[in-house]
Design an enzyme around this catalytic site. Structure first.
Site, PDB file in Angstrom:
ATOM      1  N   ARG A 104      61.830   6.911  10.087  1.00 45.97           N
ATOM      2  CA  ARG A 104      61.510   5.700  10.819  1.00 45.97           C
ATOM      3  C   ARG A 104      62.810   5.085  11.311  1.00 45.97           C
ATOM      4  O   ARG A 104      63.664   4.736  10.511  1.00 45.97           O
ATOM      5  CB  ARG A 104      60.778   4.741   9.876  1.00 45.97           C
ATOM      6  N   THR A 108      63.969   0.337  15.886  1.00 48.26           N
ATOM      7  CA  THR A 108      62.683   0.246  16.608  1.00 48.26           C
ATOM      8  C   THR A 108      61.493   0.305  15.662  1.00 48.26           C
ATOM      9  O   THR A 108      60.379  -0.047  16.041  1.00 48.26           O
ATOM     10  CB  THR A 108      62.542   1.433  17.594  1.00 48.26           C
ATOM     11  N   ASP A 200      62.332   1.311  -1.002  1.00 49.61           N
ATOM     12  CA  ASP A 200      62.438   2.499  -0.149  1.00 49.61           C
ATOM     13  C   ASP A 200      62.126   3.742  -0.977  1.00 49.61           C
ATOM     14  O   ASP A 200      62.902   4.131  -1.859  1.00 49.61           O
ATOM     15  CB  ASP A 200      63.847   2.580   0.454  1.00 49.61           C
ATOM     16  N   ASP A 203      64.762   6.703  -0.893  1.00 47.15           N
ATOM     17  CA  ASP A 203      66.003   6.372  -1.605  1.00 47.15           C
ATOM     18  C   ASP A 203      65.785   6.346  -3.112  1.00 47.15           C
ATOM     19  O   ASP A 203      66.622   6.810  -3.881  1.00 47.15           O
ATOM     20  CB  ASP A 203      66.536   5.008  -1.144  1.00 47.15           C
TER      21      ASP A 203
HETATM   22  C1  PRP Z   1      59.294   6.073   4.867  1.00 46.03           C
HETATM   23  C2  PRP Z   1      58.032   6.576   4.190  1.00 46.03           C
HETATM   24  C3  PRP Z   1      57.142   6.854   5.365  1.00 46.03           C
HETATM   25  C4  PRP Z   1      57.524   5.776   6.338  1.00 46.03           C
HETATM   26  C5  PRP Z   1      56.470   4.706   6.270  1.00 46.03           C
HETATM   27  O1  PRP Z   1      60.039   7.122   5.339  1.00 46.03           O
HETATM   28  O2  PRP Z   1      58.258   7.681   3.360  1.00 46.03           O
HETATM   29  O3  PRP Z   1      57.316   8.131   5.919  1.00 46.03           O
HETATM   30  O4  PRP Z   1      58.779   5.245   5.909  1.00 46.03           O
HETATM   31  O5  PRP Z   1      56.691   3.757   7.248  1.00 46.03           O
HETATM   32  P1  PRP Z   1      55.730   3.557   8.495  1.00 46.03           P
HETATM   33  O6  PRP Z   1      54.334   3.577   7.974  1.00 46.03           O
HETATM   34  O7  PRP Z   1      56.119   2.185   9.005  1.00 46.03           O
HETATM   35  O8  PRP Z   1      55.994   4.622   9.497  1.00 46.03           O
HETATM   36  P2  PRP Z   1      61.496   6.922   5.949  1.00 46.03           P
HETATM   37  O9  PRP Z   1      61.440   6.705   7.413  1.00 46.03           O
HETATM   38  O10 PRP Z   1      62.238   5.875   5.155  1.00 46.03           O
HETATM   39  O11 PRP Z   1      62.154   8.349   5.750  1.00 46.03           O
HETATM   40  P3  PRP Z   1      62.529   9.154   4.419  1.00 46.03           P
HETATM   41  O12 PRP Z   1      61.231   9.585   3.777  1.00 46.03           O
HETATM   42  O13 PRP Z   1      63.305  10.295   4.950  1.00 46.03           O
HETATM   43  O14 PRP Z   1      63.330   8.248   3.525  1.00 46.03           O
HETATM   44  N1  URA Z   2      59.139   2.948   3.836  1.00 52.12           N
HETATM   45  C1  URA Z   2      59.427   2.790   2.520  1.00 52.12           C
HETATM   46  O1  URA Z   2      60.030   3.672   1.883  1.00 52.12           O
HETATM   47  N2  URA Z   2      59.048   1.654   1.928  1.00 52.12           N
HETATM   48  C2  URA Z   2      58.391   0.686   2.586  1.00 52.12           C
HETATM   49  O2  URA Z   2      58.063  -0.349   1.966  1.00 52.12           O
HETATM   50  C3  URA Z   2      58.103   0.865   3.949  1.00 52.12           C
HETATM   51  C4  URA Z   2      58.473   2.025   4.548  1.00 52.12           C
END
Ligand code: PRP
Ligand code: URA
Length: 209
Positions: A104, A108, A200, A203
């Protein structure tokens, strides 16, 4: 219209409380997510069809039931979805696993796809898209769209925590997709993080940041 199932099993709820706790470290967080994924797999597969077969026990012959050979595909969204994949595979060892890489964009808040690798027969599999967080719903919705473009027909979405905004988006854009959550939280904050959420997920699973 796709249904939303909140899996309120006491074991799931108990473990989710520790997952949410900010004092839970990476090792324990990972183990708990794995365990909850396993428990959720148990619930999400509740309606898999069975068929009759005949076996011999040491005592007699009996008619019994086995899975009717429905093929499952697990589709974790990278990277946080990986944290739930092993738990699912433990219960569904014959499942094939495809990967959709999405992150994400922090400015944006829109998902950006950077990787996709799927089993060739996704059109005949029951697919379970896996991601711990359903926040705005952008990532899950794009992942589902990507799968549909490549021929997927039966898709379920499994997340630990959902926000009402994300649930609405999936219901509107993919009304055919059932959503399975361990919890439906209150709202998103100004950075589109789920409140109260767990922070997160990627993380916390991988010890980054
Ligand atoms: C996080 C999570 C989802 C997304 C959710 O991933 O694991 O994939 O955000 O958010 P949304 O519903 O608003 O799209 P992230 O983009 O942090 O990537 P990562 O899993 O690589 O940490
Ligand atoms: N992605 C995450 O990992 N946590 C949130 O709360 C939203 C998006």
């Amino acid at each position: 219209m796709g249904n939303v199932h909140v899996l309120d099993h006491p074991l799931i709820q108990h473990k989710l409380s520790y997952i949410r706790d900010k004092n839970t470290g990476t090792k324990e967080f990972r183990e708990l997510v794995d365990e909850v994924a396993m428990l959720m797999a148990f619930e999400i597969t509740r309606d898999l069809p069975l068929e009759e077969t005949t076996i011999e026990t040491p005592v007699t012959t009996m008619k019994t039931k086995v899975l009717a050979g429905k093929k499952i595909g697990l589709i974790p969204i990278l990277r946080a979805g990986l944290g739930m994949t092993d738990g699912m595979v433990k219960l569904i060892p014959a499942a094939k696993v495809g990967h959709v890489g999405l992150y994400r964009d922090p400015e944006t808040l829109k998902p950006v796809e950077y990787y996709i690798k799927l089993p060739s027969d996704i059109h005949e599999r029951e697919l379970i898209v896996i991601d711990p967080m359903l926040a705005t719903g952008g990532s899950a919705s794009d992942a589902i769209e990507s799968l549909k473009k490549r021929g997927a027909k039966n898709i379920r979405l499994m997340c630990l925590i959902g926000a009402p905004e994300g649930v609405e988006k999936i219901k509107n854009e993919h009304p055919d997709v059932d959503i399975y959550l361990a919890a439906l939280d209150e709202k998103l904050d100004e950075h589109a993080y789920i409140v109260p959420g767990l922070g997160d997920a990627g993380d916390r699973l991988f010890g980054t940041k």
